[in-house]
Design an enzyme around this catalytic site. Structure first.
Site, mmCIF file in Angstrom:
data_model
loop_
_atom_site.group_PDB
_atom_site.id
_atom_site.type_symbol
_atom_site.label_atom_id
_atom_site.label_comp_id
_atom_site.label_asym_id
_atom_site.label_seq_id
_atom_site.Cartn_x
_atom_site.Cartn_y
_atom_site.Cartn_z
ATOM 1 N N LYS A 191 39.908 44.887 48.125
ATOM 2 C CA LYS A 191 38.405 44.874 49.169
ATOM 3 C C LYS A 191 38.094 43.507 50.227
ATOM 4 O O LYS A 191 39.346 43.122 49.822
ATOM 5 C CB LYS A 191 37.380 45.322 47.785
ATOM 6 C CG LYS A 191 37.638 46.351 47.089
ATOM 7 C CD LYS A 191 37.583 47.774 47.767
ATOM 8 C CE LYS A 191 38.438 48.458 46.915
ATOM 9 N NZ LYS A 191 37.632 49.053 45.938
HETATM 10 C C1 LIG Z 1 37.553 50.102 44.389
HETATM 11 C C2 LIG Z 1 36.494 50.750 43.894
HETATM 12 C C3 LIG Z 1 36.122 51.615 42.640
HETATM 13 C C4 LIG Z 1 35.741 50.806 41.375
HETATM 14 O O1 LIG Z 1 35.985 49.091 41.996
HETATM 15 P P1 LIG Z 1 36.110 48.114 41.128
HETATM 16 O O2 LIG Z 1 35.392 46.817 41.512
HETATM 17 O O3 LIG Z 1 38.050 47.297 40.972
HETATM 18 O O4 LIG Z 1 35.749 48.247 39.420
HETATM 19 C C5 LIG Z 1 34.309 52.328 42.621
HETATM 20 N N1 LIG Z 1 35.050 53.360 43.594
HETATM 21 C C6 LIG Z 1 35.989 52.949 44.668
HETATM 22 C C7 LIG Z 1 35.603 54.563 45.859
HETATM 23 C C8 LIG Z 1 36.659 51.589 45.108
HETATM 24 O O5 LIG Z 1 37.352 51.503 45.794
#
Ligand SMILES: *Cc1c(COP(=O)(O)O)cnc(C)c1O
Length: 387
Positions: A191
């Site tokens: 991210k």
């Molecule tokens: C990455 C992601 C999540 C989950 O995030 P984590 O921090 O890995 O638990 C949830 N929703 C979306 C849209 C994502 O891209």
């Protein structure tokens, strides 16, 4: 000789990040020290919102958010099928049921007309949702003003999944500031801002923030205002609700605080790369991401769709790009098509726009440090294959 691998996303770890983590490791607290609140305060200030609650990942944030907004056995939660499975799983953890609202084929976010129609029908049958989880797909904000007026009219809460949207803004205000009752961010390594694993929930609502903090740490409190009985001494704490251990460590918070300083720089770099992709891919057989006047995307993803003019299928293009050492990806196989959700009774054609998008979609490399030469290689490879 094979050319160097270009990933679809790559974290940006600088010397300052390394120094911040090292300093933390030499300090007295690895977790539950001062770094967590410092990260939360800086995140809240950056996002123009009163409260930010740091948690172990965005999945935990979605779980806590649903729980704190009143989701439980028998509740209904609606989200977008074009998302990661966590956007829907959070409701199932709490014994609630999940349903989806199809996407707009242009923005690829939850369709507001589809949501309005579904709410109208649910109102008639007495099956309105408790919480709706819109997803800012690829970093492009949802139509938050429209969502807010529907939420006020039909009395549901908005838990915005902004896992892709750290740094994005809507009508001039940062995502996470307003419109939603609570907003979730992810700091997973792919991210925009990373703490390796990590997440944040922002909310303007103090009572909700207090509930989230309590549930993040076992439902245990040392705050006398929340206790059932008078304190029996300095050791005393009480468990007043059933919570989880969803805390972020101080090591991660120190990294997050350091990363946060560069969020605007990164967004501008990502936007510049996206603009350049637009120009270079314009003549190809691709449907490109849209721009909307009142929204600034965080550009977590640059996703194209192959059009009917393309000389290659999506699966073949994906394989050939990977063969050329280019880390393309597909976001997302619609959640309702996952075998687990199919077993709950969803059929592939229940949300046809999400399926049509999925069948032609390809996310191509985009990260702040990407060079023009890397971008040119992506574009030239893709054009040669598709035209
Ligand atoms: C990455 C992601 C999540 C989950 O995030 P984590 O921090 O890995 O638990 C949830 N929703 C979306 C849209 C994502 O891209």
């Amino acid at each position: 000789m094979a050319e160097e691998f270009i990933p679809y996303s790559r974290q940006e770890i600088g010397e300052k990040d390394i120094a911040a983590v090292e300093e933390l490791l030499r300090s007295n607290f690895l977790t539950q020290g001062p770094a967590g609140p410092a990260f939360e305060k800086a995140f809240a200030e950056r996002h123009g919102v009163a409260h930010a609650v740091a948690v172990s990942n965005a999945t935990a944030a979605l779980h806590l958010g649903c729980r704190a907004l009143g989701v439980g056995p028998g509740s209904r939660v609606w989200t977008s099928p074009n998302s990661f499975v966590a956007s829907a799983n959070c409701a199932l953890y709490l014994g609630a049921s999940v349903d989806f609202v199809d996407i707009d084929p242009v923005s690829r976010n939850m369709s507001i007309p589809a949501l309005a129609a579904k709410l109208e029908a649910a109102d008639r049958s007495g099956t309105l949702p408790t919480v709706v989880i819109p997803v800012d797909f690829s970093g492009l904000p949802c139509d938050l003003a429209d969502l807010r007026s529907l939420a006020d009219r039909y009395n549901f809460k908005i838990l915005e999944d902004a896992s892709h949207a750290t740094g994005a803004s809507y009508k001039g205000a940062p995502i996470g500031a307003a419109y939603a009752d609570a907003t979730v961010f992810s700091f997973h390594a792919v991210k925009i801002v990373t703490t390796a694993e990590g997440g944040m929930i922002t909310t303007p609502n103090e009572a909700l923030a207090e509930k989230l903090r309590l549930l993040r740490s076992h439902g245990v409190t040392r705050d006398e205002n929340l206790m059932a009985h008078p304190s029996e001494g300095g050791w005393y704490y009480e468990q007043v609700a059933l919570g989880w251990n969803y805390r972020l460590t101080d090591i991660q918070s120190a990294l997050g605080l350091s990363q946060l300083q560069r969020v605007d720089t990164w967004r501008d770099l990502r936007a510049r790369h996206a603009d350049r992709y637009d120009r270079l891919l314009d003549s190809g057989p691709f449907k490109l991401p849209i721009r909307e006047a009142d929204k600034v995307s965080a550009w977590h993803l640059y996703a194209v769709e192959l059009t009917a003019e393309a000389n290659i299928g999506r699966a073949e293009l994906f394989a050939a790009m990977r063969e050329a050492n280019i880390g393309v990806n597909v976001h997302y196989m619609p959640i309702h098509c996952q075998p687990y959700y199919a077993d709950l009774g969803f059929a592939r054609q229940d949300f046809p726009n999400a399926v049509r998008y999925y069948e032609q979609a390809l996310s191509i490399p985009l990260f702040p440090a990407m060079t023009e030469a890397e971008q040119d290689r992506v574009v030239e490879t893709m054009m040669a294959l598709a035209i």
